[in-house]
Design a protein around this motif. Structure first.
Motif, short mmCIF file in Angstrom:
data_model
loop_
_atom_site.label_atom_id
_atom_site.label_comp_id
_atom_site.label_asym_id
_atom_site.label_seq_id
_atom_site.Cartn_x
_atom_site.Cartn_y
_atom_site.Cartn_z
N PRO A 245 0.77 -1.13 -0.09
CA PRO A 245 -0.03 -0.05 -0.16
C PRO A 245 1.02 1.30 -0.17
CG PRO A 245 -0.02 -0.98 2.32
CD PRO A 245 0.71 -1.74 1.53
N TYR B 184 0.92 5.56 0.19
CA TYR B 184 0.20 6.87 0.18
C TYR B 184 1.06 7.81 0.22
CZ TYR B 184 -2.58 10.69 2.28
OH TYR B 184 -3.05 11.76 2.50
N GLU C 293 3.75 8.11 -1.37
CA GLU C 293 5.29 7.70 -1.26
C GLU C 293 6.27 7.83 -2.54
OE1 GLU C 293 6.09 6.58 1.56
OE2 GLU C 293 4.66 5.27 2.65
N ASP D 94 -3.17 4.56 -2.66
CA ASP D 94 -4.25 4.77 -1.66
C ASP D 94 -4.63 6.20 -1.84
OD1 ASP D 94 -6.28 4.67 0.48
OD2 ASP D 94 -4.82 4.93 2.00
N ASN E 37 -8.57 8.17 -0.71
CA ASN E 37 -7.44 7.60 0.47
C ASN E 37 -8.68 7.03 1.35
OD1 ASN E 37 -6.43 8.60 3.57
ND2 ASN E 37 -5.07 7.64 2.16
N HIS F 84 -4.48 2.88 5.63
CA HIS F 84 -3.46 1.62 5.10
C HIS F 84 -4.19 0.27 5.26
CE1 HIS F 84 -0.20 -1.08 7.22
NE2 HIS F 84 -0.06 -1.08 5.90
N ALA G 226 5.67 0.35 2.21
CA ALA G 226 6.32 0.82 0.99
C ALA G 226 7.56 1.57 1.42
CB ALA G 226 5.55 1.82 0.34
N ASP G 227 7.79 1.85 2.61
CA ASP G 227 8.90 2.63 3.12
C ASP G 227 10.41 1.79 3.48
OD1 ASP G 227 8.05 1.35 5.28
OD2 ASP G 227 7.54 3.02 6.56
N GLN H 7 10.93 -0.28 5.72
CA GLN H 7 11.05 -0.63 7.15
C GLN H 7 11.27 -2.28 7.36
OE1 GLN H 7 8.23 2.09 9.20
NE2 GLN H 7 9.99 2.45 10.24
N ARG I 118 13.86 -4.36 12.06
CA ARG I 118 13.01 -3.21 11.39
C ARG I 118 13.97 -2.17 11.41
NH1 ARG I 118 7.57 -2.08 9.84
NH2 ARG I 118 6.70 -0.10 10.76
N ARG J 202 12.74 4.23 8.21
CA ARG J 202 11.87 4.70 7.10
C ARG J 202 13.18 5.02 6.07
NH1 ARG J 202 7.77 6.86 4.10
NH2 ARG J 202 5.92 6.07 5.17
N SER K 1 6.54 9.58 8.16
CA SER K 1 5.59 8.48 8.66
C SER K 1 4.32 9.12 8.40
CB SER K 1 5.73 8.30 10.06
OG SER K 1 4.53 7.68 10.54
N LYS K 2 3.26 8.14 7.90
CA LYS K 2 1.93 8.51 7.85
C LYS K 2 0.94 8.29 8.67
CE LYS K 2 3.46 9.41 3.65
NZ LYS K 2 4.72 9.33 3.08
N TYR K 3 1.62 7.90 10.02
CA TYR K 3 0.94 7.45 11.09
C TYR K 3 1.46 8.46 12.36
CZ TYR K 3 -1.60 3.43 9.80
OH TYR K 3 -2.74 2.67 9.44
N1 UDP Z 1 -0.39 4.03 3.99
C1 UDP Z 1 -1.55 4.03 3.15
N2 UDP Z 1 -2.65 4.88 3.56
C2 UDP Z 1 -2.63 5.69 4.60
C3 UDP Z 1 -1.45 5.72 5.25
C4 UDP Z 1 -0.37 4.95 5.17
O1 UDP Z 1 -1.78 3.42 2.10
O2 UDP Z 1 -3.76 6.52 4.58
C5 UDP Z 1 0.71 3.33 3.51
C6 UDP Z 1 2.12 4.07 3.76
O3 UDP Z 1 2.30 4.17 2.44
C7 UDP Z 1 3.13 2.97 4.11
C8 UDP Z 1 2.33 2.07 5.16
O4 UDP Z 1 0.71 2.47 4.91
O5 UDP Z 1 3.52 2.06 2.83
C9 UDP Z 1 2.57 2.27 6.60
O6 UDP Z 1 2.78 3.86 6.74
P1 UDP Z 1 3.91 4.40 7.52
O7 UDP Z 1 5.08 3.83 7.10
O8 UDP Z 1 3.71 6.00 7.40
O9 UDP Z 1 3.51 4.30 9.12
P2 UDP Z 1 4.84 3.89 10.10
O10 UDP Z 1 5.53 2.88 9.62
O11 UDP Z 1 5.25 5.14 10.65
O12 UDP Z 1 3.66 3.23 11.44
#
Ligand code: UDP
Ligand code: MG
Length: 334
Positions: A22, A24, A26, A61, A89, A92, A115-116, A118, A216, A219, A224-226
């Motif tokens: 997924p 978003y 990116e 997304d 959107n 995730h 996608a990042d 990690q 892990r 990024r 981060s999208k969270y």
């Molecule tokens: N993502 C998505 N839709 C959203 C938010 C995030 O598809 O509304 C995807 C984002 O592109 C990534 C994954 O979910 O591939 C995890 O997001 P992120 O790495 O930002 O989260 P974290 O690892 O910081 O918890």
């Protein structure tokens, strides 16, 4: 396609793997992710562990940047890349589900990852091996959180503990990096809940499962999208969509307060009979605030569940797909 091992561990008919990612906003990280995933897929195909029909499926997304344009370009360049474009959107979990449900009809096994970068791409080999050993679900589990900030580490680990305490049994330190076989996905498709918390639902599917541990990473690029707010909302979603234990705790609390009130009743009667009828203002004020707060909190918790019921009864679609990038039978792309 069914797995038929030849003697000596060489695979005759290899299975089709779809890696579902997924995305978003990116665009910064996607070229590198694509490069590494492609290298991984090509090696696995070269080793005949997976079929040449295997694909990397990016789910867009509703990104606001050039993510989808990038995916389209990659698909044009190599048939190893395919794409799913959501109409907007949806978050995730829904994006991931959209990808998995699209891949379900095309693949024998899927691996979902962020996608990042990690999630360690090299863990894919071990996951695929476990699949061939008979696992339908393989969980990618983080061995440590050295690269996370102290704050993220404590909040995230606290989250897993709280989840288990409240009755939502999730695999500790496992996010959404996991392998699922086609029949596991068919199982997942039958969970129709709109309030989606995949890592809580997947263990409910059953079948044989395994784990692969990995480090892990940080990024690779982008942000981060969270943020904390989304993380808290996600934790709440996880708890309330998997467990009714909070409601049960409220019932327990109700009993406790009732018991206390019985003791208070006896105390007050005794005070009355012994002539001390002027009760303190402080105790009254305290109990008014305490009980008032508890009632509001309890109503809130129950309200959360009613809200969930409301959303579930509407049964709105969990995702809508605008288009899918893939090849025709004769190898042409659409
Ligand atoms: N993502 C998505 N839709 C959203 C938010 C995030 O598809 O509304 C995807 C984002 O592109 C990534 C994954 O979910 O591939 C995890 O997001 P992120 O790495 O930002 O989260 P974290 O690892 O910081 O918890
Ligand atoms: Mg991430």
């Amino acid at each position: 396609m069914q797995y038929k091992p030849k003697q000596g561990g060489v695979f005759v008919l290899s299975d089709v793997l779809y890696i579902v990612v997924p995305c978003y906003n990116e665009e910064e990280v996607l070229p590198e992710t694509a490069r590494r995933l492609r290298a991984k897929l090509e090696t696995l195909i070269g080793k005949r562990k997976i079929s040449p029909q295997s694909r990397i499926m990016f789910v867009n997304d509703g990104s606001k940047d050039g993510t989808w344009q990038l995916i389209t370009r990659m698909h044009d360049e190599s048939s190893l890349f395919s794409g799913v474009d959501l109409t907007r959107n949806r978050g995730h979990q829904n994006a991931l589900l959209a990808g998995l449900m699209t891949a379900k009809d095309r693949a024998d096994l899927t691996i979902s990852m962020d996608a990042d970068l990690q999630d360690d791409v090299d863990a894919v080999d071990a996951m695929v091996d476990q699949y061939y050993e008979g696992c339908d679900i393989v969980y990618g589990v983080r061995s440590s959180r050295k690269t996370d900030t102290l704050f993220k580490r404590y909040t995230a680990e606290g989250f897993y503990r709280l989840m288990n305490l409240l009755g939502a049994n999730v695999v500790f330190n496992h996010a959404d990096y996991r392998l699922m076989s086609r029949r596991a996905l068919e199982g997942l498709a039958q969970f129709r809940e709109v309030n989606l918390f995949l890592r809580g639902i997947v263990p409910l599917i059953g079948y044989r499962s395994g784990t692969v541990t990995y480090e892990r990473a940080e990024r690779f690029a982008g942000e981060s999208k969270y943020p904390l707010k989304k993380m808290l909302a996600f934790a709440l979603e996880g708890i309330t969509s998997l467990s009714t234990r909070p409601i049960r705790y409220i019932v327990g609390l109700g009993f406790l307060i009732f018991a206390v009130s019985m003791v208070m009743l006896i105390y007050i009667v005794v005070r009355y009979l012994t002539g001390y009828t002027v009760a303190g203002w402080a105790s009254v004020a305290c109990s008014v605030w305490a009980i008032g707060g508890l009632i509001l909190l309890s109503l809130g918790v129950i309200g959360e569940y009613i809200g969930k019921i409301y959303l579930e009864t509407k049964g709105r679609p969990r995702f809508l797909i605008r288009s899918i990038l893939e090849e025709d039978e004769d190898g042409k792309t659409d």
